[in-house]
Design an enzyme around this catalytic site. Sequence first.
Site, short mmCIF file in Angstrom:
data_model
loop_
_atom_site.label_atom_id
_atom_site.label_comp_id
_atom_site.label_asym_id
_atom_site.label_seq_id
_atom_site.Cartn_x
_atom_site.Cartn_y
_atom_site.Cartn_z
N MET A 84 0.98 -1.08 0.05
CA MET A 84 -0.09 -0.03 0.09
C MET A 84 0.86 1.21 0.10
O MET A 84 0.29 2.02 0.28
CB MET A 84 -0.88 -0.52 1.01
CG MET A 84 -2.27 -1.41 1.34
SD MET A 84 -3.43 -0.64 2.31
CE MET A 84 -2.89 -0.25 3.81
N LEU A 87 6.66 3.33 1.81
CA LEU A 87 7.61 1.81 1.68
C LEU A 87 8.58 1.98 2.91
O LEU A 87 8.82 2.85 2.81
CB LEU A 87 8.11 1.89 -0.03
CG LEU A 87 7.30 1.87 -1.05
CD1 LEU A 87 7.91 1.24 -1.95
CD2 LEU A 87 6.32 -0.10 -0.87
N HIS A 91 8.73 -3.25 3.15
CA HIS A 91 9.27 -3.85 2.33
C HIS A 91 10.52 -4.23 1.49
O HIS A 91 9.82 -5.18 -0.18
CB HIS A 91 8.02 -2.60 1.18
CG HIS A 91 6.96 -2.34 2.31
ND1 HIS A 91 7.03 -0.94 3.16
CD2 HIS A 91 5.50 -2.58 1.93
CE1 HIS A 91 5.16 -0.99 3.40
NE2 HIS A 91 4.60 -2.15 2.96
N GLN A 115 -10.61 -2.31 1.71
CA GLN A 115 -10.36 -3.08 2.82
C GLN A 115 -9.83 -2.48 4.29
O GLN A 115 -10.03 -3.31 5.88
CB GLN A 115 -8.51 -3.81 3.13
CG GLN A 115 -7.48 -3.18 2.29
CD GLN A 115 -6.83 -3.42 2.50
OE1 GLN A 115 -6.01 -4.63 1.53
NE2 GLN A 115 -4.90 -3.78 3.16
N GLN A 209 5.61 -11.88 7.26
CA GLN A 209 5.29 -12.52 8.11
C GLN A 209 4.50 -11.64 9.36
O GLN A 209 3.98 -11.68 10.09
CB GLN A 209 6.21 -13.72 8.70
CG GLN A 209 6.08 -14.17 9.71
CD GLN A 209 3.98 -15.20 9.39
OE1 GLN A 209 4.83 -16.44 8.58
NE2 GLN A 209 3.47 -15.36 10.55
N ASP A 211 2.45 -9.41 8.93
CA ASP A 211 0.90 -9.66 8.79
C ASP A 211 0.16 -11.39 8.59
O ASP A 211 0.30 -11.59 7.08
CB ASP A 211 0.31 -9.40 7.80
CG ASP A 211 0.75 -7.69 7.52
OD1 ASP A 211 -0.36 -6.84 7.75
OD2 ASP A 211 1.59 -7.52 7.04
N SER A 246 6.29 -0.86 9.70
CA SER A 246 5.21 -0.38 9.66
C SER A 246 5.01 1.14 8.93
O SER A 246 5.19 1.42 9.73
CB SER A 246 3.93 -0.97 10.67
OG SER A 246 3.08 -0.33 10.35
N SER A 247 4.04 1.14 8.49
CA SER A 247 4.04 2.72 7.58
C SER A 247 2.79 3.13 8.69
O SER A 247 2.88 4.70 9.32
CB SER A 247 2.76 2.52 6.24
OG SER A 247 3.44 1.85 5.30
N ARG A 248 2.49 2.35 9.96
CA ARG A 248 1.49 2.92 10.64
C ARG A 248 2.42 3.58 11.84
O ARG A 248 1.57 4.64 12.64
CB ARG A 248 0.52 2.54 11.37
CG ARG A 248 -0.89 1.90 9.55
CD ARG A 248 -2.36 1.15 10.95
NE ARG A 248 -2.96 1.29 9.59
CZ ARG A 248 -3.22 0.79 9.05
NH1 ARG A 248 -2.66 -0.74 9.12
NH2 ARG A 248 -4.48 0.61 8.00
#
Length: 569
Positions: A84, A87, A91, A115, A209, A211, A246-248
Site C-alpha cells: 500500500m 515503503l 517492504h 479493505q 510474515q 501480517d 509498519s507504515s502506521r
Amino acid sequence: MTPHSHNNSPSSIISSLYFRYKLTGEGSIRTRGIFVRLLTTVAALRCYLTKRCSENKLIAVTEDLKLDEMTGWYQTAVGLVPTMGNLHQGHLSLIQRARQENSTVIVTIFVNPLQFAPNEDYQRYPRTLELDQQFCEQAGVDAIFAPTPEEMAVPQKSIQESRVTQVIPPSAMITGLCGRSRLGHFQGVATIVTKLFNLIQPDRAYFGQKDGQQLAIIKRLVADLNLPVEIVGCPTMREASGLAFSSRNQYLTVTAKQQAAALYRGLRRAEAAFIAGDRNSNKLIALVQQEVAIVSTILVEYIELVEPTTLMSLEKVEEEGMLAIAARLGSTRLIDNIILRDRQPIIAIDGPAGAGKSTVARQVAANLNLVYLDTGAMYRAVTWLVLQKGIAIDDECAIAQLTNQCKIELTPNQDLQSSVRVWIDGTDVTQAIRTIEVTSIVSAIAAQSYVRQALVKQQQNWGKRGGLVAEGRDIGTHVFPDAEVKIFLTASVSERARRRQEDFNKQGQPEMSLEQLERDIAERDWKDSTRKVSPLQKAADAVEVQTDGLNISEVTTQIVNYYQQRLSQ
Ligand code: AMP
C-alpha cells in the site's frame, strides 16, 4: 568465521535515500542507472508485461541459461510485491528477495479501499508515491503499478458497500484474530490480491510474515483457486527496539514508538518460555500479557496462539504455533506475531562450487546425529526414473507429472563415504544414480522448473520436522530461509583448484593444469555472482567459513562448535 556484512542492507539504502532526498530534494535519483517504470493504468501494465515477456523469451533461447541447473528457471520469472506504499525496510526485504529470484520485479502501490472499514484510516493512510518511486529505483525494481481505485474498477467504499464481485476466504480464517474487529477486511484483501494476480500473472508473490493472518489466507486462496503463483512468506523486519516496521508507525510519537516495542518484548518473553519447554497456550499468552501490561498506554485487542496455516486456535503447540498480538496505542492499531516451532534445528550450508560443501555437510550431519539431506541425490533419483521409463529429456510435461507422482525416500547411511541410501517408488537406487548416464543428464533435468519446484516442496516438507543438514547454493536463502544455523562455506580460487585437481587425480581422470582449473573456477564464480537473477549470495544471517588451509575435520569442528553455541543462546 566472520559474521556476514551486507553492504546493500535495507538501512543503508533507506538512510542514503532519505539523506539524498533531504539534501537535494531531487525529483528522480538514478544511482543504478535503471529507470523504474511507473505504470498507472491497466493498459500500460498489460503492454509492459507483454513486452517483458517477449524479451524474456528471447533471452531464454539466446543464452545458455536454461541449462544452468539451479538458476535456469528463475531467468524469465515475474515477481510481484503487493504493497500500500509508504515503503520501509519491511517492504524492502520483500523486494530484495523478489529481486534475487525473478528477472522482472513489479511492486504494486495501491491503498485498497475495500479493505478499510468506514471507521478506519483509509483517508489518513500515508501516500508518498514520489519517495516510493525513488526507493524502488534504488532497490532495482523494474516497474511500479500504482493505479487509482477507478482504474482498478473499485469504488472508494468498504467491501460491504462496494457491490463488486468478492473473493471470500473460508470464514474460519477471517473471523478470528484481526477479522473480529476488522469486518470485511480480509474479503477486501483477497479480492484485490486476486485482481492483481490476474492482471500481472506473476510466478511468485511476496508477502510479509508481519501480517501472518493475511499470509495464511492468501496461501489458502491460491491453493483453493489453483492460482498459478507461488506465495513466498518473508520474515518480519524490525527496528533496533524490536518494533516491527509498519507504515502506521508514522502515526506514533517518539515516546509512543518506544512504548510500542513492548509488543515484541512480550512475544520474546513467551518465546523464551517456549524454548525452555512451555507449550501451553494460556501460559504463553499470559506472559505476553504481563509484559505488555507494564506499558499502561497500550490497549490490547487480542493475544492468541493459532496454527499458522489454518489459523485454528491452539491449546498447546505440537509442531508450530503463531503467537499473535494486536493492540492500540492511542488511535494507532499495531499488530505483530512470532512463530514458535518445536523442531530439531536445520543447518543450511551454501557456498560456491568446490568449497567442499557436500563432504562437510555429510560430516557435520554424522557428528551431530542429524540427517544429511542429499538434494543432489534427489535430482539423480528423478533422472534415473526418467531414463528407466524411457521418457525423453525434453518432455518437460511428462517429467513434471512423474516428479509429482513419485515417492523419494532418503535414509542415513552408516558408511560416511557413501551418501544416504536413496529409494524411488520403493526401489533402492543408491548405486544406480551414480552411473555416467545419470550424471550426464542430471543437470538438464534439474534445470526444469517443475522438477525443482516439486523437489524443493518435498525438502521443505521434510524440513518441518527439522534435524537436517542441507547444502547447495540457495538453501539458507530459499529452501530453508528459517534455518536455525546458516553457513556460507568458501575458499580461495587457488585452494579450490588445488582440491579439484586432487579429486581428479584420485578418480584417475586425465590431468588438468592448475591454471586451467583456476580459470574455470574463477569464470564460474564470476557468472554465479554477477547474474542478474539469483546471484550466489550469502544469507544476511549466515556466517562465513573460510576453509583455506583447513582440512575437512577442522571445518566440521568449527561448524559443530558454532551450532552448539547458537543453540545454547
Ligand atoms: P502493506 O504496505 O502494509 O500492505 O505491506 C505490504 C507487504 O509488506 C505485506 O506483505 C506486509 O506483510 C509486508 N510487510 C509490512 N511490514 C513488514 C515488516 N516489518 N517486515 C516484513 N514485511 C512487512
